[in-house]
Design a protein around this motif. Structure first.
Motif, PDB file in Angstrom:
ATOM      1  N   GLY A  54      -0.788  -3.572   4.367  1.00 32.69           N
ATOM      2  CA  GLY A  54      -1.418  -2.665   3.262  1.00 32.69           C
ATOM      3  C   GLY A  54      -0.671  -1.239   3.250  1.00 32.69           C
ATOM      4  N   TYR A  56       2.411  -0.338   3.665  1.00 36.26           N
ATOM      5  CA  TYR A  56       3.526  -0.592   3.152  1.00 36.26           C
ATOM      6  C   TYR A  56       3.537  -0.551   1.678  1.00 36.26           C
ATOM      7  N   VAL A  57       4.391  -0.200   0.693  1.00 29.96           N
ATOM      8  CA  VAL A  57       4.498  -0.401  -0.633  1.00 29.96           C
ATOM      9  C   VAL A  57       5.677  -1.375  -0.822  1.00 29.96           C
ATOM     10  N   PHE A  58       5.531  -2.255  -1.040  1.00 31.15           N
ATOM     11  CA  PHE A  58       6.861  -3.343  -1.152  1.00 31.15           C
ATOM     12  C   PHE A  58       6.669  -4.110  -2.521  1.00 31.15           C
ATOM     13  N   ASP A  59       7.792  -4.651  -2.769  1.00 37.38           N
ATOM     14  CA  ASP A  59       7.828  -5.415  -4.142  1.00 37.38           C
ATOM     15  C   ASP A  59       8.260  -6.739  -3.962  1.00 37.38           C
ATOM     16  N   SER A  60       8.525  -7.443  -4.916  1.00 35.11           N
ATOM     17  CA  SER A  60       8.900  -8.907  -4.816  1.00 35.11           C
ATOM     18  C   SER A  60      10.268  -8.940  -4.540  1.00 35.11           C
ATOM     19  N   HIS A  61      11.007  -7.921  -4.815  1.00 33.95           N
ATOM     20  CA  HIS A  61      12.567  -7.932  -4.445  1.00 33.95           C
ATOM     21  C   HIS A  61      12.555  -8.177  -2.761  1.00 33.95           C
ATOM     22  N   PHE A  62      11.813  -7.050  -2.241  1.00 25.53           N
ATOM     23  CA  PHE A  62      11.758  -7.189  -0.818  1.00 25.53           C
ATOM     24  C   PHE A  62      11.527  -8.409  -0.339  1.00 25.53           C
ATOM     25  N   PHE A 577      -5.521  -5.230  -2.989  1.00 25.75           N
ATOM     26  CA  PHE A 577      -4.224  -5.624  -2.566  1.00 25.75           C
ATOM     27  C   PHE A 577      -4.018  -6.876  -1.997  1.00 25.75           C
ATOM     28  N   THR A 580      -3.194  -9.449  -4.526  1.00 25.98           N
ATOM     29  CA  THR A 580      -2.048  -9.236  -5.555  1.00 25.98           C
ATOM     30  C   THR A 580      -1.252 -10.584  -5.295  1.00 25.98           C
ATOM     31  N   GLU A 582       2.010 -10.496  -5.036  1.00 28.26           N
ATOM     32  CA  GLU A 582       3.010 -10.291  -3.761  1.00 28.26           C
ATOM     33  C   GLU A 582       2.533 -10.444  -2.335  1.00 28.26           C
TER      34      GLU A 582
ATOM     35  N   GLU B  15       8.713  -3.008 -11.310  1.00 26.91           N
ATOM     36  CA  GLU B  15       7.682  -4.130 -10.474  1.00 26.91           C
ATOM     37  C   GLU B  15       6.326  -3.350 -10.654  1.00 26.91           C
ATOM     38  N   ILE B  17       3.748  -3.988  -9.264  1.00 26.39           N
ATOM     39  CA  ILE B  17       3.017  -3.959  -7.985  1.00 26.39           C
ATOM     40  C   ILE B  17       2.986  -2.371  -7.407  1.00 26.39           C
ATOM     41  N   VAL B  18       4.258  -1.786  -7.614  1.00 32.21           N
ATOM     42  CA  VAL B  18       4.715  -0.504  -7.016  1.00 32.21           C
ATOM     43  C   VAL B  18       3.938   0.502  -7.603  1.00 32.21           C
ATOM     44  N   ARG B  21       0.123  -0.061  -6.598  1.00 30.98           N
ATOM     45  CA  ARG B  21      -0.370   0.764  -5.495  1.00 30.98           C
ATOM     46  C   ARG B  21      -0.034   1.959  -5.380  1.00 30.98           C
ATOM     47  N   LYS B 107      12.794   1.022   0.139  1.00 29.50           N
ATOM     48  CA  LYS B 107      11.716   0.268   0.147  1.00 29.50           C
ATOM     49  C   LYS B 107      11.797  -0.778   1.102  1.00 29.50           C
ATOM     50  N   PRO B 108      10.840  -1.248   1.850  1.00 32.04           N
ATOM     51  CA  PRO B 108       9.601  -0.917   1.564  1.00 32.04           C
ATOM     52  C   PRO B 108       9.126   0.388   2.361  1.00 32.04           C
ATOM     53  N   PHE B 109       8.145   1.244   1.862  1.00 35.42           N
ATOM     54  CA  PHE B 109       7.954   2.389   2.461  1.00 35.42           C
ATOM     55  C   PHE B 109       6.567   2.549   2.792  1.00 35.42           C
ATOM     56  N   LYS B 110       6.101   3.428   3.413  1.00 34.80           N
ATOM     57  CA  LYS B 110       4.716   3.794   3.926  1.00 34.80           C
ATOM     58  C   LYS B 110       4.264   4.689   2.706  1.00 34.80           C
ATOM     59  N   MET B 111       2.947   4.603   2.489  1.00 33.08           N
ATOM     60  CA  MET B 111       2.346   5.321   1.532  1.00 33.08           C
ATOM     61  C   MET B 111       2.453   6.840   1.859  1.00 33.08           C
TER      62      MET B 111
END
Lengths: 874, 130
Positions: A54, A56-62, A577, A580, A582, B15, B17-18, B21, B107-111
């Motif tokens: 949690g 990391y912010v990631f998306d479905s592309h990742f 989170f 979700t 993802e 997206e 979700i981004v 979050r 991406k992905p990155f830490k908040m």
């Protein structure tokens, strides 16, 4: 004799089969490429695993691209192994294809139909199955299987069964043709059609294979509980029900259904999907009609003495009123849920010990109970019980602490149906999110409050599981302390450890000085969703038992004092989170990627067909690649350019060396190598550590000669000893490069290094896994090795008993010094897990090793910075 | 207490979700946040409202992130743009910086990484005011 002959023949034919085809240079290139891809795959797996924290912010592309990359890399890995081995492992392609197909199905959002059963016992039910078992059943599965709270036993009839039933009754077409489009203006006509549909559902017969499976489940339960007739609560669990959309009271649930009537009850519950109210609710909430599907829970009836509903937050008061509410009555729960009768009401403090704040006891003249032959009936309540409270303070306390456990786990205030049965046990019947809305002013207040709150630190360490924890600190210093950790504490410990895992069910948060975001403890923290931060370095110095703390593991800030507003903010405002799409997608995929089943190379399942995950394939390929190279030595024949020689060193390490390019100076005819023949810069440094550090002799393990041989197995004549008994110790060297693979018993160790005078190319990669003792001891040794690597400037990752250390871009002298250290470390730790009987041993051995090594081998002049290395050696 | 007006942040990523979050975290950190998953709507919004920081993805349907950030910089050069992308290459990073991007986060990155980037914008502005 025959055996020996057969072996000679086998060896010879193997050599003839393989030898002429691929030049050694090509083989070594494949081998190096296997090693490089192996590391890349493990790194990518680790990144994907960390994304679940949690932090990391990631998306479905990742998610999609990572999966694709993993598959591509694994494919190349298999390709290289097959070139290296003369196409011996083509079956691996089939294993990969099987996994790839399942990964693709998950990525496409369609679990292959074979994966979805018609029915599922609750013990197999969890949120991964949410689409198949419905929200209500999925929640109950988590309560039962993760939090280990009592719930009714039983099984779920899945949405696959629903679709099968509707199709076989010819009703799927009816739905699409008669009821669509949605925007039917004529309510009366729509209602008529819906009623018609419900009648048809109730009159349709259930496909035989489905009915058979349901009865089979009932029989299994009957045998388990040794009862002649079972009675069930048959409950709706539609898609999306009890998630952020409650569907409260819209679908039917039937109580005390005799087993013979379960099928009819099933039809009735399914039909309730098509009441006008349910239909409208779906439309208002934006559900597509194709998403409507009914899973049904068949739960054994609970013999309830008292039942009721618990809200973990009082919905009528401001969210931070610090009270939870309980409604209860004698007998079964419907009178409380339906709200048409007066019931006892209680307000209880959310803070332990959960003081009773308010109590409203009403006269309860009748209670609803199960009838002997099925169904329910109202009976009179005895005079004594009529006016007394149906819950005592002990029960209220248990309700409160259980409710808050559920709230912390599901990260939302909860609306929980429960019952106390005749044995006094609290049973959770269902739990769902309770929607509470924060006003804008509350949200604004949060930043003001946190801005003025005293911050202990910010952005320190690695977040293992996000979330907010508010509670008193408890610093764990010894094993004894573990038993004294109060529930609701924030645990602070020197290091992350599997032993802390036992606490996770009850504590609010965990902070450690050192630890890995990928270790065993991290897995447990995520399983229980307990906010956890590791690697803070200074937690045990700064925090004392009893300190009030607020850990915001979402922003990664630790505050002194309680900021309850932050937890309410999380509970009511932030997206959960873990719920979700993802997150669930990634978690599902990782189950086919990261678990390692092939741990024992001698095991019968150590085959291409035994590879169930990508990690299994990667492990298999690596193990076999090393074995193939070593096997060439056994065949040994002086083929052109093939120089695979046994190294003669004064310690019992059976190591064979392949000189790829200028790593040795032995004459072409020599069958063995002397220490002075080795010219490879990294290899010389490593061997110096193994031999000159003298630690081989000082190893603290007392062993007799026989077991010593069994573990180390220096072979005096490699031609007479079967390969599997000698261990697979192999080094590939060139002037500036070395790759060493050591397999001693079950330990598996790789050191890959390049050392040159040009600082930019220099690196050391160290990887260690395995052992013969239990996981705890192995983990301790992993910590020991990790700690030593950390102190000497490596960037370290520990996962269970796997240790990876990396160092890059340091001067040649430092690299040589550290390779020497690794040689000494290999010598020192080879059997050490046997000794790892306590955590104190870890500390003792770290100190002893560092002291011995420093005294024998002082640091080079151009020494590196002291202390920890995180971030330096990237 | 410091009662300066809150920094306005616009987040654009196709997206959801981004956005979902990031929004709560930014709000908790005291920023005024608007999120968009549709680049045309985001473009409309920047035409009617100035933002202190714009955080944008690069690869999106409709208006591409590179064009979006050019528009932002053209309209209000003082707006700092932070690029977030899963397709990080040297070329895209270079092009972004040529267009005056403040930071580039893969991406992905830490908040905390993205929050730090915004805090650096804040510091830069504070320093400029002094």
């Amino acid at each position: 004799m025959n055996g020996l002959w057969a072996r000679i023949c086998g060896t010879f034919s193997r050599w003839r089969r393989r030898e002429p085809r691929v030049p050694l240079a090509r083989i070594l290139k494949c081998f190096r490429s296997i090693l490089a891809r192996n590391s890349e795959i493990l790194d990518l797996m680790a990144t994907m695993g960390k994304a679940l924290s949690g932090d990391y912010v990631f998306d479905s592309h990742f998610v999609h691209s990572s999966c694709q990359r993993l598959i591509d890399l694994t494919q190349s890995l298999i390709h290289d192994l097959n070139i290296l081995s003369g196409q011996k492992y083509v079956d691996l392609y089939a294993s990969l294809e099987g996994i790839r197909r399942r990964l693709d199905a998950i990525l496409a959002g369609q679990p292959s139909i074979g994966d979805i059963p018609y029915t599922l016992f609750y013990e197999d039910c969890n949120r991964d199955w949410i689409d198949e078992v419905g929200g209500k059943n999925a929640n109950l599965g988590e309560v039962r299987n993760v939090l280990a709270l009592p719930t009714p036993d039983g099984f779920v009839i899945t949405t696959r069964a629903y679709h099968e039933f509707m199709a076989s009754a010819g009703l799927s077409d009816f739905l699409t043709q008669q009821l669509n489009p949605w925007e039917t203006q004529d309510t009366q006509a729509l209602e008529q059609r819906l009623r018609d549909l419900q009648r048809r559902i109730e009159a349709s017969s259930i496909p035989e294979k489905l009915a058979r499976e349901i009865y089979h489940r009932i029989e299994t339960l009957g045998r388990k509980y040794r009862r002649e007739t079972l009675f069930f609560a048959v409950r709706s669990s539609a898609s999306g029900e009890d998630t952020e959309h409650s569907f409260a009271g819209l679908h039917r649930s039937l109580l005390n259904v005799p087993e013979t009537e379960v099928l009819q009850a099933y039809r009735q519950v399914v039909a309730s999907l098509f009441t006008l109210q349910a239909w409208r609710y779906r439309r208002d909430k934006g559900f597509g009609e194709h998403e409507a599907a009914m899973a049904v829970g068949c739960q054994l009836m609970v013999d309830a003495v008292v039942s009721g509903v618990l809200y973990t937050v009082d919905p009528t008061a401001p969210p931070h009123s610090d009270a939870l509410t309980v409604s209860a009555t004698w007998g079964l729960g419907p009178p409380v849920v339906e709200g048409n009768r007066k019931v006892d009401r209680f307000r209880v403090s959310r803070d332990p010990p959960h003081a009773l704040l308010q109590m409203h006891v009403v006269p309860k003249t009748a209670s609803l109970i199960s009838q002997r032959d099925g169904g329910t009936q109202w009976v009179d309540v005895s005079e004594v019980d009529q006016s007394r409270s149906c819950l005592n303070s002990q029960q209220l306390n248990l309700l409160a602490s259980t409710g808050l456990l559920l709230e912390r786990y599901f990260k939302r205030p909860q609306d929980i149906e429960w019952a106390f049965d005749t044995s006094g046990q609290l049973i959770i019947l269902q739990t769902r999110p309770l929607q509470i809305n924060l006003s804008d002013s509350d949200i604004c207040r949060i930043s003001d409050i946190t801005a003025s709150a005293p911050v202990l630190w910010s952005g320190r360490g690695d977040v293992v599981q996000r979330g907010i924890a508010v509670g008193k600190a408890f610093v764990v210093q010894s094993d004894e302390d573990l038993k004294r950790v109060p529930a609701d504490a924030i645990v602070v410990a020197r290091e992350s450890s599997p032993r802390l895992a036992a606490l996770f069910r009850h504590v609010r948060g965990v902070i450690t000085d050192v630890g890995s975001p990928l270790g065993h403890m991290a897995t447990v923290a995520r399983e229980f969703r307990v906010p956890t931060v590791v690697n803070t370095e200074i937690a045990t110095q700064l925090i004392h038992t009893g300190d009030p703390l607020t850990l915001d593991a979402t922003q990664n800030v630790l505050y002194r004092g309680y900021i309850k507003e932050l937890s309410y903010h999380e509970l009511t405002y932030e997206e959960v989170f873990e719920e979700t799409y993802e997150y669930r997608l990634l978690r599902r995929l990782l189950r086919l990627i990261t678990p390692l089943h092939l741990v024992d190379p001698k095991g019968t399942d150590f085959t291409p067909a035994g590879c169930r995950t990508l990690h299994d394939i990667v492990r298999f390929v690596h193990e076999r690649a090393v074995a193939e190279l070593v096997g060439m030595n056994l065949a040994s024949f002086h083929t052109s350019g093939c120089q695979i020689r046994l190294l003669e060193i004064p310690v019992p390490l059976d190591l064979r060396v392949i000189d790829a390019d200028g790593g040795t100076v032995a004459s072409p005819d020599a069958r063995t190598l002397r220490l002075q023949d080795v010219t490879s810069i990294p290899m010389r440094a490593f061997l110096a550590g193994v031999v000159e550090s003298n630690l081989w002799e000082r190893t603290p393990v007392a062993m007799d000669f026989k077991s010593f041989l069994a573990s180390m197995s220096r072979t005096f004549d490699t031609h007479r000893v079967p390969l599997e008994e000698v261990g697979l110790n192999l080094a590939v060297v060139s002037s500036n490069y070395m790759n060493i693979n050591l397999r001693i018993g079950y330990h598996f160790n790789i050191i890959d290094a390049y050392v040159d005078d040009r600082i930019d190319d220099n690196y050391i990669y160290f990887r260690f896994i395995g052992g013969v003792t239990d996981l705890t001891r192995r983990s301790r040794r992993a910590r020991l090795i990790g700690e030593i690597l950390d102190r000497t400037g490596f960037r370290v990752e520990i996962r269970g008993d796997l240790v990876v250390g990396r160092m890059k871009k340091r001067p040649r002298s430092t690299m040589e010094h550290n390779l020497g250290m690794l040689g000494a470390l290999v010598a020192y730790t080879r059997q050490l897990d046997v000794q790892m009987i306590s955590d104190e041993e870890v500390v003792r051995h770290v100190e002893r090793f560092m002291e011995l090594f420093r005294s024998l081998w002082p640091r080079p002049q151009a020494a590196e910075p002291q202390g920890g290395s995180h971030g330096q050696a990237t | 207490m410091d009662k300066q007006p809150k920094m306005r942040v616009l987040i654009l990523d196709d997206e959801p979700i981004v956005c979902k979050r990031m929004k709560p975290s930014f709000e908790k950190a005291g920023y005024e946040v608007e999120t968009f998953t549709d680049s045309t709507l985001a473009l409309e919004r920047i035409r009617e409202q100035d933002f202190d920081v714009v955080i944008t993805d690069l690869k999106m349907e409709k208006i591409d992130g590179m064009r979006f950030l050019s528009e932002v910089k053209k309209r209000t050069p003082t707006t700092e743009v932070i690029v977030i992308t899963g397709f990080a290459t040297m070329e895209t990073a270079k092009e972004s910086f040529q267009k005056g991007v403040f930071d580039f986060v893969a991406k992905p990155f830490k908040m905390s990484e993205i929050l730090d980037a915004v805090r650096r914008v804040e510091e830069k502005r504070r320093a400029a005011r002094l």
